[in-house]
Design a protein around this motif. Structure first.
Motif, PDB file in Angstrom:
ATOM      1  N   ARG A   1       3.848   2.216   6.720  1.00  0.00           N
ATOM      2  CA  ARG A   1       5.668   3.352   5.893  1.00  0.00           C
ATOM      3  C   ARG A   1       6.470   2.418   5.142  1.00  0.00           C
ATOM      4  O   ARG A   1       6.707   1.068   5.770  1.00  0.00           O
ATOM      5  CB  ARG A   1       5.574   3.800   7.963  1.00  0.00           C
ATOM      6  CG  ARG A   1       4.628   4.429   7.680  1.00  0.00           C
ATOM      7  CD  ARG A   1       5.095   5.456   9.361  1.00  0.00           C
ATOM      8  NE  ARG A   1       3.909   6.095   9.919  1.00  0.00           N
ATOM      9  CZ  ARG A   1       3.914   7.597   9.772  1.00  0.00           C
ATOM     10  NH1 ARG A   1       5.429   8.548   9.248  1.00  0.00           N
ATOM     11  NH2 ARG A   1       3.369   8.568  10.142  1.00  0.00           N
ATOM     12  N   CYS A   2       7.075   3.495   4.415  1.00  0.00           N
ATOM     13  CA  CYS A   2       8.558   2.622   3.940  1.00  0.00           C
ATOM     14  C   CYS A   2       9.588   3.136   4.362  1.00  0.00           C
ATOM     15  O   CYS A   2       9.620   3.118   5.754  1.00  0.00           O
ATOM     16  CB  CYS A   2       8.223   3.455   2.037  1.00  0.00           C
ATOM     17  SG  CYS A   2       9.225   5.042   2.525  1.00  0.00           S
TER      18      CYS A   2
ATOM     19  N   ALA B   1       4.586  16.965   1.793  1.00  0.00           N
ATOM     20  CA  ALA B   1       3.734  16.220   0.559  1.00  0.00           C
ATOM     21  C   ALA B   1       3.219  14.185   1.190  1.00  0.00           C
ATOM     22  O   ALA B   1       4.715  14.145   2.189  1.00  0.00           O
ATOM     23  CB  ALA B   1       4.027  15.854  -0.992  1.00  0.00           C
ATOM     24  N   ARG B   2       2.897  13.883   0.490  1.00  0.00           N
ATOM     25  CA  ARG B   2       2.120  12.906   0.717  1.00  0.00           C
ATOM     26  C   ARG B   2       3.337  11.439  -0.055  1.00  0.00           C
ATOM     27  O   ARG B   2       3.562  12.082  -0.930  1.00  0.00           O
ATOM     28  CB  ARG B   2       0.701  12.058   0.361  1.00  0.00           C
ATOM     29  CG  ARG B   2       0.246  10.267   0.178  1.00  0.00           C
ATOM     30  CD  ARG B   2      -0.244  10.677   1.402  1.00  0.00           C
ATOM     31  NE  ARG B   2       0.048   8.112   1.681  1.00  0.00           N
ATOM     32  CZ  ARG B   2      -1.250   8.132   1.949  1.00  0.00           C
ATOM     33  NH1 ARG B   2      -2.339   8.612   0.663  1.00  0.00           N
ATOM     34  NH2 ARG B   2      -1.088   6.931   1.741  1.00  0.00           N
ATOM     35  N   CYS B   3       3.821  11.032   0.540  1.00  0.00           N
ATOM     36  CA  CYS B   3       5.290  10.038   0.206  1.00  0.00           C
ATOM     37  C   CYS B   3       4.749   9.144  -0.877  1.00  0.00           C
ATOM     38  O   CYS B   3       3.516   8.845  -0.842  1.00  0.00           O
ATOM     39  CB  CYS B   3       5.542   9.428   1.143  1.00  0.00           C
ATOM     40  SG  CYS B   3       7.027   7.918   1.199  1.00  0.00           S
ATOM     41  N   LYS B   4       4.917   8.664  -2.220  1.00  0.00           N
ATOM     42  CA  LYS B   4       4.533   7.926  -2.877  1.00  0.00           C
ATOM     43  C   LYS B   4       5.536   6.943  -3.337  1.00  0.00           C
ATOM     44  O   LYS B   4       4.730   5.954  -3.654  1.00  0.00           O
ATOM     45  CB  LYS B   4       5.114   9.088  -4.625  1.00  0.00           C
ATOM     46  CG  LYS B   4       4.066  10.253  -4.434  1.00  0.00           C
ATOM     47  CD  LYS B   4       4.941  11.101  -6.053  1.00  0.00           C
ATOM     48  CE  LYS B   4       3.756  12.208  -6.116  1.00  0.00           C
ATOM     49  NZ  LYS B   4       3.989  13.053  -7.255  1.00  0.00           N
ATOM     50  N   ASN B   5       6.258   6.778  -2.183  1.00  0.00           N
ATOM     51  CA  ASN B   5       6.125   5.398  -2.227  1.00  0.00           C
ATOM     52  C   ASN B   5       5.683   3.972  -1.434  1.00  0.00           C
ATOM     53  O   ASN B   5       4.360   4.696  -1.250  1.00  0.00           O
ATOM     54  CB  ASN B   5       7.449   4.994  -1.094  1.00  0.00           C
ATOM     55  CG  ASN B   5       9.358   5.253  -1.649  1.00  0.00           C
ATOM     56  OD1 ASN B   5       9.088   6.043  -2.211  1.00  0.00           O
ATOM     57  ND2 ASN B   5       9.623   5.757   0.071  1.00  0.00           N
TER      58      ASN B   5
ATOM     59  N   SER C   1       0.901  -1.544  -0.095  1.00  0.00           N
ATOM     60  CA  SER C   1       0.227   0.198  -0.222  1.00  0.00           C
ATOM     61  C   SER C   1       0.671   1.193   0.133  1.00  0.00           C
ATOM     62  O   SER C   1       1.998   1.045  -0.031  1.00  0.00           O
ATOM     63  CB  SER C   1      -1.615   0.257   1.088  1.00  0.00           C
ATOM     64  OG  SER C   1       0.282  -0.238   2.238  1.00  0.00           O
ATOM     65  N   GLN C   2       0.319   2.230   0.130  1.00  0.00           N
ATOM     66  CA  GLN C   2       0.723   3.783  -0.100  1.00  0.00           C
ATOM     67  C   GLN C   2       1.319   3.902   1.144  1.00  0.00           C
ATOM     68  O   GLN C   2       0.860   3.704   2.134  1.00  0.00           O
ATOM     69  CB  GLN C   2       0.116   4.801  -1.143  1.00  0.00           C
ATOM     70  CG  GLN C   2       0.550   6.266  -1.295  1.00  0.00           C
ATOM     71  CD  GLN C   2       0.168   7.072  -2.266  1.00  0.00           C
ATOM     72  OE1 GLN C   2      -1.270   6.271  -1.581  1.00  0.00           O
ATOM     73  NE2 GLN C   2       0.543   8.217  -2.185  1.00  0.00           N
ATOM     74  N   CYS C   3       2.436   3.710   0.868  1.00  0.00           N
ATOM     75  CA  CYS C   3       3.519   4.778   2.543  1.00  0.00           C
ATOM     76  C   CYS C   3       2.644   5.452   3.287  1.00  0.00           C
ATOM     77  O   CYS C   3       1.854   6.836   2.732  1.00  0.00           O
ATOM     78  CB  CYS C   3       4.333   4.941   2.598  1.00  0.00           C
ATOM     79  SG  CYS C   3       5.455   6.073   3.855  1.00  0.00           S
ATOM     80  N   SER C   4       2.719   5.836   4.651  1.00  0.00           N
ATOM     81  CA  SER C   4       1.519   6.742   5.176  1.00  0.00           C
ATOM     82  C   SER C   4       2.174   8.366   5.426  1.00  0.00           C
ATOM     83  O   SER C   4       1.740   8.815   6.515  1.00  0.00           O
ATOM     84  CB  SER C   4       0.531   6.469   6.148  1.00  0.00           C
ATOM     85  OG  SER C   4       1.871   5.699   6.864  1.00  0.00           O
TER      86      SER C   4
END
Length: 140
Positions: free
Chosen positions: A136-137, A124-128, A114-117
């Protein structure tokens, strides 16, 4: 003549790709701002407003005015890819993938990533993407 067909096909291709993006047009932003009264639809704040997809884009939501709402940055980040603002414990979305995990457009196989929170230094929101249970990544 071939150049004209090439240019026209490139224009049509770019328009069709653009129409399927999460981009919110200026016209839609004006309509939503007026409709929502310029306040966060969760907490009523007037500051740091963002345009949020009510039904998440990652779950098939579009960028029409009927699917966009104003949320302040804090509520929008808290909502993330769900239906609930975790700060205020309010439902601010619909059809939130109904518990399904999202997949990237490059990897259409089923995935639990899922997308990193987390957020970047600029806010900005992390895109990893991550498979970590913390959400979290490795950067966060």
């Amino acid at each position: 003549m071939k150049n004209i067909y090439l240019i026209l096909s490139l224009i049509l291709f770019s328009v069709s790709c653009f129409a399927q993006s999460r981009y919110v047009s200026q016209t839609t932003k004006k309509v939503v701002f007026a409709r929502d009264g310029g306040i966060c639809q969760c907490c009523g704040s007037y500051e740091n407003l963002e345009y949020d997809h009510i039904s998440p884009y990652s779950c098939g939501g579009n960028s029409d005015a009927s699917n966009i709402q104003l949320l302040c940055r804090e509520c929008n980040r808290s909502k993330s890819n769900s239906c609930y603002c975790k700060l205020h414990h309010k439902k601010v979305g619909i059809n939130c993938c109904e518990g399904k995990t999202t997949t990237t457009k490059y990897n259409q196989s089923s995935s639990t990533a899922s997308q990193c929170s987390g957020t970047t230094k600029k806010g900005a929101r992390c895109k990893n993407r991550t498979k970590s249970s913390s959400g979290r990544c490795h950067h966060h």
